[in-house]
Motif scaffolding. Structure first.
Motif, PDB file in Angstrom:
ATOM      1  N   GLN A   6       0.857  -1.179   0.000  1.00 59.83           N
ATOM      2  CA  GLN A   6       0.000   0.000   0.000  1.00 59.83           C
ATOM      3  C   GLN A   6       0.895   1.231   0.000  1.00 59.83           C
ATOM      4  O   GLN A   6       1.682   1.418   0.917  1.00 59.83           O
ATOM      5  N   LEU A   7       0.810   2.053  -1.034  1.00 60.82           N
ATOM      6  CA  LEU A   7       1.625   3.255  -1.121  1.00 60.82           C
ATOM      7  C   LEU A   7       1.045   4.345  -0.227  1.00 60.82           C
ATOM      8  O   LEU A   7      -0.173   4.456  -0.082  1.00 60.82           O
ATOM      9  N   SER A   8       1.916   5.144   0.339  1.00 63.82           N
ATOM     10  CA  SER A   8       1.471   6.261   1.173  1.00 63.82           C
ATOM     11  C   SER A   8       0.771   7.291   0.300  1.00 63.82           C
ATOM     12  O   SER A   8       1.338   7.752  -0.697  1.00 63.82           O
ATOM     13  N   THR A   9      -0.452   7.634   0.669  1.00 61.70           N
ATOM     14  CA  THR A   9      -1.228   8.619  -0.073  1.00 61.70           C
ATOM     15  C   THR A   9      -1.700   9.690   0.891  1.00 61.70           C
ATOM     16  O   THR A   9      -2.205   9.390   1.963  1.00 61.70           O
ATOM     17  N   PHE A  10      -1.484  10.928   0.486  1.00 60.89           N
ATOM     18  CA  PHE A  10      -1.875  12.077   1.288  1.00 60.89           C
ATOM     19  C   PHE A  10      -2.993  12.799   0.547  1.00 60.89           C
ATOM     20  O   PHE A  10      -2.794  13.273  -0.573  1.00 60.89           O
ATOM     21  N   GLU A  11      -4.167  12.857   1.161  1.00 62.09           N
ATOM     22  CA  GLU A  11      -5.341  13.456   0.544  1.00 62.09           C
ATOM     23  C   GLU A  11      -5.510  14.903   0.989  1.00 62.09           C
ATOM     24  O   GLU A  11      -5.205  15.247   2.129  1.00 62.09           O
ATOM     25  N   SER A  12      -5.943  15.729   0.047  1.00 56.31           N
ATOM     26  CA  SER A  12      -6.265  17.118   0.379  1.00 56.31           C
ATOM     27  C   SER A  12      -7.357  17.593  -0.560  1.00 56.31           C
ATOM     28  O   SER A  12      -7.716  16.906  -1.514  1.00 56.31           O
ATOM     29  N   ASP A  13      -7.863  18.790  -0.315  1.00 53.50           N
ATOM     30  CA  ASP A  13      -8.881  19.371  -1.190  1.00 53.50           C
ATOM     31  C   ASP A  13      -8.350  19.595  -2.601  1.00 53.50           C
ATOM     32  O   ASP A  13      -9.099  19.612  -3.566  1.00 53.50           O
ATOM     33  N   ALA A  14      -7.030  19.768  -2.716  1.00 56.30           N
ATOM     34  CA  ALA A  14      -6.403  20.011  -4.019  1.00 56.30           C
ATOM     35  C   ALA A  14      -6.142  18.726  -4.799  1.00 56.30           C
ATOM     36  O   ALA A  14      -5.738  18.774  -5.953  1.00 56.30           O
ATOM     37  N   GLY A  15      -6.332  17.574  -4.162  1.00 51.90           N
ATOM     38  CA  GLY A  15      -6.074  16.294  -4.822  1.00 51.90           C
ATOM     39  C   GLY A  15      -5.180  15.417  -3.970  1.00 51.90           C
ATOM     40  O   GLY A  15      -4.714  15.824  -2.909  1.00 51.90           O
ATOM     41  N   ASP A  16      -4.932  14.215  -4.440  1.00 55.98           N
ATOM     42  CA  ASP A  16      -4.128  13.253  -3.697  1.00 55.98           C
ATOM     43  C   ASP A  16      -2.683  13.256  -4.179  1.00 55.98           C
ATOM     44  O   ASP A  16      -2.415  13.449  -5.366  1.00 55.98           O
ATOM     45  N   LEU A  17      -1.768  13.001  -3.252  1.00 58.77           N
ATOM     46  CA  LEU A  17      -0.347  12.833  -3.549  1.00 58.77           C
ATOM     47  C   LEU A  17       0.038  11.453  -3.059  1.00 58.77           C
ATOM     48  O   LEU A  17      -0.095  11.151  -1.866  1.00 58.77           O
ATOM     49  N   THR A  18       0.459  10.580  -3.979  1.00 61.18           N
ATOM     50  CA  THR A  18       0.880   9.231  -3.621  1.00 61.18           C
ATOM     51  C   THR A  18       2.383   9.137  -3.804  1.00 61.18           C
ATOM     52  O   THR A  18       2.920   9.539  -4.842  1.00 61.18           O
ATOM     53  N   VAL A  19       3.051   8.560  -2.808  1.00 59.14           N
ATOM     54  CA  VAL A  19       4.516   8.544  -2.771  1.00 59.14           C
ATOM     55  C   VAL A  19       5.040   7.136  -2.994  1.00 59.14           C
ATOM     56  O   VAL A  19       4.566   6.181  -2.381  1.00 59.14           O
ATOM     57  N   PHE A  20       6.041   7.024  -3.864  1.00 60.67           N
ATOM     58  CA  PHE A  20       6.731   5.765  -4.122  1.00 60.67           C
ATOM     59  C   PHE A  20       8.184   5.953  -3.712  1.00 60.67           C
ATOM     60  O   PHE A  20       8.924   6.701  -4.345  1.00 60.67           O
ATOM     61  N   GLU A  21       8.591   5.314  -2.619  1.00 57.70           N
ATOM     62  CA  GLU A  21       9.985   5.392  -2.196  1.00 57.70           C
ATOM     63  C   GLU A  21      10.329   4.197  -1.327  1.00 57.70           C
ATOM     64  O   GLU A  21       9.461   3.609  -0.698  1.00 57.70           O
ATOM     65  N   LYS A  22      11.604   3.823  -1.364  1.00 57.99           N
ATOM     66  CA  LYS A  22      12.135   2.730  -0.532  1.00 57.99           C
ATOM     67  C   LYS A  22      11.387   1.419  -0.755  1.00 57.99           C
ATOM     68  O   LYS A  22      11.105   0.687   0.191  1.00 57.99           O
TER      69      LYS A  22
END
Length: 129
Positions: A6-22
């Protein structure tokens, strides 16, 4: 064996940011994407040394994986779901939706000699590309 992360996803009113690292061992050396077509299959290989991370960033697809010990299907239907494939994981992608885009990240550059096209078993899905 392959596993879903499960990738880390940060939700906001402007849209989601999903991070792929490590996730992959070493550095990311190659990135490509597959625009799947409904009714067609891709893949049907494994590698000698390449690790891959598969993320269906649009639409969905299914991945069949055989590591010569276990066989399993994985459904990629969310852009925060990542399938990590070890080099020994024979894989076939299918059941693409028409809008599917499968992003693939690899820890090696393309090397034709790294590909193994012989399946472990005769029960492997066939590829019709």
């Amino acid at each position: 064996m392959a596993k879903i992360l499960q990738l880390s996803t940060f939700e906001s009113d402007a849209g989601d940011l999903t991070v792929f690292e490590k996730i992959l061992p070493g550095d990311i050396k190659r990135v490509f994407y597959i625009r799947g077509k409904e009714g067609h299959e891709r893949g049907a290989h494994r590698h000698l040394k390449t690790w891959q991370a598969l993320i269906c960033i649009s639409g969905s697809c299914r991945v069949w994986v055989d590591n010569n010990i276990t066989q399993d299907f994985f459904q990629l239907d969310s852009p925060d779901k990542c399938l990590l494939l070890a080099p020994e994981d024979w894989h076939v992608m299918d059941e693409f939706t028409d809008s599917s885009i499968l992003l693939v990240l690899a820890n090696t550059q393309y090397d034709q000699d790294d590909y193994i096209f012989e399946p472990y078993t005769q029960s492997s899905p066939t590829v019709n590309t």
